[in-house]
Design an enzyme around this catalytic site. Sequence first.
Site, short mmCIF file in Angstrom:
data_model
loop_
_atom_site.label_atom_id
_atom_site.label_comp_id
_atom_site.label_asym_id
_atom_site.label_seq_id
_atom_site.Cartn_x
_atom_site.Cartn_y
_atom_site.Cartn_z
N LYS A 139 0.82 -1.22 0.00
CA LYS A 139 0.00 0.00 0.00
C LYS A 139 0.86 1.27 0.00
CE LYS A 139 -4.03 -2.22 0.73
NZ LYS A 139 -3.67 -3.63 0.85
C1 LIG Z 1 -4.36 -4.77 0.52
C2 LIG Z 1 -3.54 -6.02 0.46
C3 LIG Z 1 -3.79 -7.01 -0.49
C4 LIG Z 1 -4.96 -6.93 -1.45
O1 LIG Z 1 -4.81 -5.91 -2.41
P1 LIG Z 1 -6.08 -5.32 -3.17
O2 LIG Z 1 -5.58 -4.18 -3.96
O3 LIG Z 1 -7.05 -4.91 -2.09
O4 LIG Z 1 -6.62 -6.43 -4.00
C5 LIG Z 1 -2.95 -8.11 -0.52
N1 LIG Z 1 -1.93 -8.25 0.35
C6 LIG Z 1 -1.66 -7.32 1.28
C7 LIG Z 1 -0.53 -7.53 2.22
C8 LIG Z 1 -2.44 -6.16 1.36
O5 LIG Z 1 -2.17 -5.23 2.27
#
Ligand SMILES: *Cc1c(COP(=O)(O)O)cnc(C)c1O
Length: 503
Positions: free
Chosen positions: A110
């Site tokens: 993120k």
């Molecule tokens: C948010 C997240 C995901 C999923 O990603 P999306 O964009 O919501 O599909 C997968 N792994 C981790 C560690 C995350 O923080």
Amino acid sequence: MRYTSTRDQRVTKTSQQAIKQGISEEGGLFVLPHLTDYRIALQDLLGADYETIAQHVLMTLLPDFNTASLKKAIHLAYRQNFSDKRITPIRKVGDFHVLELFHGPTSAFKDVGLQLLPQLMRLALDLEDRIMILAATSGDTGTAALQGFKNVPQTGITVFYPDHGVSPIQEQQMLTTTGKNTRVFPIAGNFDQAQSAVKALFTDTGFAARLQAEQVTLSAANSINIGRLIPQVVYYFAAYLQLVNSHAIQLGEPVNFTVPTGNFGDVLAGFYAKALGLPIHKLIAAANANREIADFLDTGIYDRNRPFLKTVAPSMDIQISSNLERLLYYKSGEDSAYVAMLMKDLAKTGRYQVRSDVLAAIQADFAGGFATDEQVAEAIAKVWQQDGYLMDPHTAVGYSVMQQYRATGDTTPNVLLATASPYKFPRAVTKALDLPVSGDDFSLMKQLQQVSGLAIPANLARLAGMTPQPKHVIAPAAMGTAILDAAKEVFDDDSRVRSGNNR
Ligand SMILES: *Cc1c(COP(=O)(O)O)cnc(C)c1O
């Protein structure tokens, strides 16, 4: 070139307006029509660094930003906040490649979007704007958004996470965030309830009026905001170019990307990359036991009428993959009336089914699959023993599904997106490796370090000694009031948050 809404094609916005607003008035998501009209010339980017690749992608998808400002924003986001100078390094593991997305300030992918979004938001704001950023989080978005937006002038940020629905490390990260403009609330409910309540507040005109009285408007830090999604398109290009530069593949050769999936933002960014000309054969969306999205990609039926499951990959414990709406828009031939109808079905009955031509178009680009907690543990242990590579549980969901997919006979080279550091989920990783599970997560981290020899990221090591702020669990119904109170407090001391000219 204008953005529109997935649910109403009469809407037109510049990318700056779309980023500032987050979500469209009628509840749709902002999208750029005719994506395949835009092209990124790969041969011009051979040998380019991450920031240069980012400039090309962002100038293409966010054309109303001033080029010099965009360049500066990218530099501020990536110059020193990542622990690897490649930002998203590729690593060869066994017979596939891992794209490590977790070298940012909170050790999850993120950060790549949320270090840049606040910079883009600042450029999009007018002098008088005061924006309250809302984020519903399954753990990683909240932490990364707090880090990205803390003390950013003219903004406040309020984060909601499911109480008992995030890992202890994630909770500690959120409850120890500093910054005068940050607020964090655990809610008595799961992620989907938090996300639904946030989305409802965006379209609640009465609520908007009460915020207006404080001269505050709302925006979003989730991947529903294109300013968060588009920075994620960059690392697909960066990954591919690293493979070409290291002669692992030839320029033009197709690759598959396997993406651990929750809200469908990350894998959708891959679809954008493909539309811009990146040679991607399949995007493989990997779900945990909350397998709605995997079933949908198989059958064309999205059905969330099933129990919500807590898994070892909590950031993917999501039953409504919001960004799928954007894919439905593109794959229905940009038919916003059709998408609006499906979303109405989903809201009313928890279910929808797409036309067979839409499903076929989706399946041309995507495959899906899911992994249970047992399969996740097996995957972590196997890759550690075989290849000496330690995966976090989310990445392990991806690995497991990638292997299931490869068993169907597709021999295209594979890139697995590693979405979090294994140290962010030390308990699940420790259990998977069959090591003793005693003590808190921080002692498990240390034990993992001794066993693996892999350094604990500094931001996580630091957390152990920090005192969290007290928890105030609130009901989903109280989220609106919490936001209003936060807005009053954060923007009360105007001189502090309003910096004047920030261009
Ligand atoms: C948010 C997240 C995901 C999923 O990603 P999306 O964009 O919501 O599909 C997968 N792994 C981790 C560690 C995350 O923080």
